[in-house]
Scaffold this motif. Structure first.
Motif, PDB file in Angstrom:
ATOM      1  N   TRP A   8       1.065  -1.157   0.046  1.00  0.00           N
ATOM      2  CA  TRP A   8      -0.016   0.059  -0.029  1.00  0.00           C
ATOM      3  C   TRP A   8       0.958   1.285  -0.075  1.00  0.00           C
ATOM      4  CZ3 TRP A   8      -5.123  -0.398  -0.671  1.00  0.00           C
ATOM      5  CH2 TRP A   8      -5.539  -1.715  -0.577  1.00  0.00           C
ATOM      6  N   ARG A   9       0.359   2.124  -0.829  1.00  0.00           N
ATOM      7  CA  ARG A   9       0.950   3.526  -0.842  1.00  0.00           C
ATOM      8  C   ARG A   9       0.411   4.771  -0.755  1.00  0.00           C
ATOM      9  NH1 ARG A   9       3.084   3.850  -6.529  1.00  0.00           N
ATOM     10  NH2 ARG A   9       1.072   2.708  -6.903  1.00  0.00           N
ATOM     11  N   LYS A  10       0.685   5.464   0.121  1.00  0.00           N
ATOM     12  CA  LYS A  10      -0.237   6.778   0.585  1.00  0.00           C
ATOM     13  C   LYS A  10      -0.289   7.820  -0.725  1.00  0.00           C
ATOM     14  CE  LYS A  10      -0.501   7.433   5.251  1.00  0.00           C
ATOM     15  NZ  LYS A  10      -0.400   7.888   6.448  1.00  0.00           N
ATOM     16  N   SER A  14      -0.959  13.363   0.953  1.00  0.00           N
ATOM     17  CA  SER A  14      -1.074  13.070   2.466  1.00  0.00           C
ATOM     18  C   SER A  14      -0.311  14.085   3.289  1.00  0.00           C
ATOM     19  CB  SER A  14      -1.013  11.789   2.634  1.00  0.00           C
ATOM     20  OG  SER A  14      -2.084  10.925   1.880  1.00  0.00           O
ATOM     21  N   GLY A  18      -1.835  12.496   8.939  1.00  0.00           N
ATOM     22  CA  GLY A  18      -2.861  11.362   8.515  1.00  0.00           C
ATOM     23  C   GLY A  18      -4.140  11.573   8.428  1.00  0.00           C
ATOM     24  N   CYS A  21      -6.544  10.529   4.245  1.00  0.00           N
ATOM     25  CA  CYS A  21      -5.684   9.963   3.420  1.00  0.00           C
ATOM     26  C   CYS A  21      -6.018   8.986   2.663  1.00  0.00           C
ATOM     27  CB  CYS A  21      -4.105   9.299   4.205  1.00  0.00           C
ATOM     28  SG  CYS A  21      -3.414  10.765   4.967  1.00  0.00           S
ATOM     29  N   GLU A  23      -4.873   5.345   0.506  1.00  0.00           N
ATOM     30  CA  GLU A  23      -3.765   4.450   0.101  1.00  0.00           C
ATOM     31  C   GLU A  23      -4.281   3.743  -1.164  1.00  0.00           C
ATOM     32  OE1 GLU A  23      -1.389   3.634   4.008  1.00  0.00           O
ATOM     33  OE2 GLU A  23      -3.165   2.678   3.788  1.00  0.00           O
ATOM     34  N   SER A  36      -6.647   5.250   4.603  1.00  0.00           N
ATOM     35  CA  SER A  36      -5.269   4.870   5.593  1.00  0.00           C
ATOM     36  C   SER A  36      -5.817   4.863   7.246  1.00  0.00           C
ATOM     37  CB  SER A  36      -4.116   5.866   5.316  1.00  0.00           C
ATOM     38  OG  SER A  36      -4.646   7.155   5.787  1.00  0.00           O
TER      39      SER A  36
END
Length: 61
Positions: A8-10, A14, A18, A21, A23, A36
């Protein structure tokens, strides 16, 4: 779909706090999105062609 090994990539926009966000994780068969703040919660899963169409719309908005 099993996403237990997904990477998983944010989103690049973002913040460190937090909040708000998204992902994303890509597999050979699909692209998955999740909140997220709730990684075990629901995921939105779409096919690669739908994802390309989605990105194309965003680029031209």
């Amino acid at each position: 779909m099993d996403l237990s090994n997904a990477v998983w990539r944010k989103a690049s926009r973002s913040t460190a706090e937090g909040d708000n966000c998204v992902e994303i994780a890509g597999t050979s068969q699909a692209v998955a999105f999740r909140d997220s703040k709730d990684p075990d919660g629901p995921k939105l899963i779409i096919g690669p062609s739908e994802f390309r169409r989605f990105v194309g719309v965003l680029k031209h908005s």
